[in-house]
Design a protein around this motif. Structure first.
Motif, PDB file in Angstrom:
ATOM      1  N   ASP A   7      -5.722   2.402 -11.852  1.00  0.00           N
ATOM      2  CA  ASP A   7      -5.272   1.019 -12.050  1.00  0.00           C
ATOM      3  C   ASP A   7      -6.339   0.251 -12.831  1.00  0.00           C
ATOM      4  O   ASP A   7      -7.460   0.054 -12.362  1.00  0.00           O
ATOM      5  CB  ASP A   7      -5.035   0.378 -10.673  1.00  0.00           C
ATOM      6  N   ALA A  77      -5.967   4.281  -0.302  1.00  0.00           N
ATOM      7  CA  ALA A  77      -5.204   3.076  -0.009  1.00  0.00           C
ATOM      8  C   ALA A  77      -4.618   3.182   1.390  1.00  0.00           C
ATOM      9  O   ALA A  77      -4.137   2.218   1.948  1.00  0.00           O
ATOM     10  CB  ALA A  77      -4.098   2.898  -1.030  1.00  0.00           C
ATOM     11  N   LYS A  98      -9.163   0.815   0.597  1.00  0.00           N
ATOM     12  CA  LYS A  98      -8.906  -0.385  -0.192  1.00  0.00           C
ATOM     13  C   LYS A  98      -8.324  -1.460   0.711  1.00  0.00           C
ATOM     14  O   LYS A  98      -7.511  -1.132   1.564  1.00  0.00           O
ATOM     15  CB  LYS A  98      -7.865  -0.078  -1.277  1.00  0.00           C
TER      16      LYS A  98
ATOM     17  N   SER B 270      -3.458  -2.726  -3.655  1.00  0.00           N
ATOM     18  CA  SER B 270      -4.037  -2.643  -4.999  1.00  0.00           C
ATOM     19  C   SER B 270      -4.394  -4.014  -5.560  1.00  0.00           C
ATOM     20  O   SER B 270      -5.542  -4.241  -5.941  1.00  0.00           O
ATOM     21  CB  SER B 270      -3.096  -1.875  -5.924  1.00  0.00           C
TER      22      SER B 270
END
Lengths: 222, 501
Positions: A7, A77, A98, B270
């Motif tokens: 990302d 994640a 994360k 994210s």
């Protein structure tokens, strides 16, 4: 430091934050690019996101481990035991979920890179049965044969060896080896102990050197 | 948002109504049907057999009696036609042949002769006499004479009168009695066998239902991969197939819901990562910022932190829903563990008391999750205590001995000096997003209300339970108690170990 993350926004933000902490950061957006950069720049630390297109994080980790003992930190994640244990089994030294703070990551990495503390009791050569340990050279042999350990596994063994016969709680080991000054994750210790056993024990299921002490932790038998 | 859940006594009326109308169970019904069926069938067979046997025996006796009467009537006729006719001779002749109960109507003297004991003309029904004497037709009839069944056969003697003879049927009755007894026994045995077959069949036929019930129970308790074994039996396979289809559909749906929640929080991580790293970069330059930007940054920073907590909780909850939580179990010395968990919580100064025995208690637990549980409870206590602006938070660890003195449980209790929890809200506060309802005592900054729900889920996964009650000292405030299975470590097991420091 090499960060591998697909990302782009995360990559940029993490790079900014890590540079604030004083790191020089190389970026790779895929496993393939990471291997190339790793071979070219030989970073001190690798930060790998598990979810990558192409070669995934586990595979990349195993690939790097084949040729290098470089400290690797996994980023996931998910906080699932499955992912974390799989990452550690693949050879990662530590993990973060994360979203993590760059400060924390930085502290974690410094702990991994820290050399074994000089200590007055420290000997340059230790022998436990067939096991010979030379902390100065970073070398372990069993029956004269050299065993290849990662930096973290070696540190773990050295910590246990320096106080051989004494019991180390998991927190104690987390503090000494990983630099956790708070409630760490026992899985880190357990998986590394397991990996250490498969390398140094003749029969990892019935360990002769690194034994479990019920309710307390681990101990290296003298 | 205030959620109200009606709590009250169950509707007594409807329960009684259901009890009254409750039908017999399938097993009882099957048993009843098979019992009644076998009983009916064996009774029918017994009665038919008895009827046939009886008519057969009676017919035989009937024919032989009629034959004997005809023969004896001829004898009497020839005696009475003699010259001079002598009734007594005829009777003597009959006796000579062994006839025991003869009776002669002699027309010339209009009188009865013969008759022994009770077997007199008086017992003959008029109808029989009329038929034989008046109409001159042979006839027979069954009579009860002095409690004994007799067949009376009457034979007209042309010109001289009529001849009657009694034949005892007592022996037939006793024969038939034996037959009756045998048949009754046979029916009883058949019925008994029927009941046994019924019990067996009922159990056999209900067994798959038991399996189905167990499967449904296990499914309801969260094991979504429960399926019924597929059988070749066409009747049962219908049940198994439809159960399995339902289970699969439900599982899919539950998993989809859980995956959705998991995906959402996963996807949120994210951008959160980017946010969090960017905020960090900005915070490093906080001093260079103008006043207003700094205030905005502080708001941003604190809400990013709150957001992180929320996503973390949501993810954990969705993991519970998917049944995907795998505990990383370690043996923990509970008192020491709690001490450390308190040290890293938001209330590191909480006063802690332990009993001596609790220092050697071992629990099997997931260190990270249990630390979270304790942190959540302390957080909760801190918030309530702060709201009431009073007093400290205390945490205690105590063993719960069984009657035999062994310790199998440990209680960890957190007490605060807040407003307490009203009795009717005590089971509700462990629900998701439940807010200490009525008075809105909580501030808006205490998270998403998932904290206690997570405590509940975690503790249940550890085989324990959690509840809230009044403080033991009866002062205002709440006491949250966690009870976990524990095991006592023999003191010598620890004593000889030298602990590295």
């Amino acid at each position: 430091m090499l960060t591998v993350e697909d990302d782009e926004r995360i990559r940029s933000a993490v790079k900014l934050a890590l540079e604030d902490e004083g790191w020089t950061v190389d970026e790779a957006e895929s496993g393939e690019a990471a291997i190339e950069l790793f071979n070219r720049n030989a970073p001190d630390v690798v930060l790998i996101d598990i979810m990558l297109p192409g070669i995934d994080g586990f595979e990349l980790c195993r690939t790097l481990r084949r040729t290098s003992a470089v400290p690797i930190v996994m980023v996931t994640a998910r906080n699932d035991t499955h992912d974390i244990v799989a990452g550690l089994e693949a050879g990662a030294d530590d993990y973060l979920t994360k979203p993590f703070a760059a400060k924390e990551l930085s502290a974690r990495i410094r702990a991994l890179l820290r050399r074994i503390r000089p200590s007055t009791t420290r000997r340059s050569h230790m022998v436990f049965g067939e096991l010979e340990l030379s902390p100065e050279e970073g070398k372990v042999t069993r029956s004269g044969e050299e065993i290849h350990l990662t930096k973290t596994e070696f540190r773990l063994l050295c910590e246990l060896a320096e106080n051989a016969g004494k019991v180390f709680s998991r927190e104690n080991l987390l503090d000494r080896v990983w630099g956790y000054d708070y409630f760490g994750d026992g899985r880190l210790v357990d998986v590394h102990i397991r990996r250490l056993r498969t390398k140094i024990e003749a029969d990892p299921a019935n360990p002769r050197y690194v034994v479990t002490v019920r309710g307390l932790g681990y101990r290296l038998e003298t | 948002m205030t959620a109200t859940v009606p709590v009250g006594p169950p509707d007594q009326g409807s329960i009684h109504h259901r009890l009254r109308l409750r039908p017999l169970g399938l097993r009882r019904r099957l048993l009843l049907i098979l019992t009644l069926g076998s009983m009916g069938l064996s009774l029918f067979l017994a009665i038919t057999t008895y009827g046939l046997t009886r008519s057969n025996v009676v017919t035989q006796r009937d024919e032989s009696s009629v034959d004997a009467t005809r023969r004896n009537a001829q004898l009497v006729t020839s005696s009475l036609r003699g010259n001079p006719p002598n009734v007594q001779d005829a009777l003597d002749a009959l006796r000579g042949f062994g006839v025991q109960r003869p009776l002669i109507w002699y027309r010339p003297s209009q009188d009865w002769y013969g008759g022994s004991g009770r077997f007199q003309a008086a017992v003959l029904p008029e109808e029989l006499v009329r038929r034989v004497v008046t109409d001159a037709i042979p006839a027979r009839m069954i009579l009860d004479v002095a409690g004994e069944t007799n067949l009376v056969v009457g034979w007209p003697l042309p010109d001289v009168g009529a001849y009657f003879e009694f034949f005892s049927m007592g022996d037939i009755n006793s024969t038939l009695g034996s037959v009756r007894l045998a048949l009754a026994l046979a029916s009883a045995i058949t019925t008994g066998l029927g009941v046994m077959v019924g019990v067996f069949a009922a159990q056999r036929s209900v067994r798959p239902l038991g399996a189905a019930a167990q499967a449904a129970k296990s499914f309801a308790s969260g094991r979504l991969d429960t399926r019924l074994e597929v059988t070749d039996d066409p009747d049962l396979s219908v049940l198994a197939d439809s159960f399995n289809e339902m289970a699969a559909a439900l599982q899919q749906r539950v998993e989809r819901d859980a995956r959705f929640a998991s995906d959402v929080s996963h996807e949120l991580r994210s951008p959160l990562m980017t946010l969090s790293a960017s905020v960090e970069v900005m915070e490093a330059r906080r001093d260079e910022m103008p006043e207003r930007a700094r205030a905005a940054l502080d708001l941003l920073s604190s809400d990013v932190t709150r957001f992180k907590g929320l996503v973390e909780d949501l993810l954990e909850i969705s993991r519970f829903d998917a049944g995907a939580v795998r505990l990383h179990l370690e043996e923990l010395l509970v008192a020491e563990f709690v001490r450390q968990a308190v040290a890293i919580s938001s209330v590191p100064t909480a006063r802690m008391t332990t009993t001596q025995r609790s220092e050697t208690l071992l629990i099997e637990g997931d260190r990270r999750r249990l630390a979270r549980v304790i942190a959540n409870l302390l957080d909760n206590a801190r918030i309530h205590g702060a709201m009431a602006d009073s007093g400290e938070v205390t945490i205690s660890v105590q063993e719960i001995p069984e009657s035999d003195g062994q310790v199998s449980k440990v209680q960890i209790a957190v007490e605060d000096h807040g407003g307490g929890v009203p009795a009717d809200e005590r089971s509700l506060i462990f629900a998701r997003f439940a807010r200490g309802g009525s008075a809105g005592r909580r501030s808006s900054s205490d998270g998403a209300g998932l904290g206690l729900a997570l405590v509940d889920e975690h503790i249940r996964l550890h085989g324990g339970r959690v509840w809230v009650e009044d403080r033991l000292d009866r002062e205002a405030g709440a006491r949250f108690v966690i009870e976990l299975p524990a095991e006592e470590l023999a003191p010598e097991e620890i004593a000889h170990e030298e602990i590295a420091t």
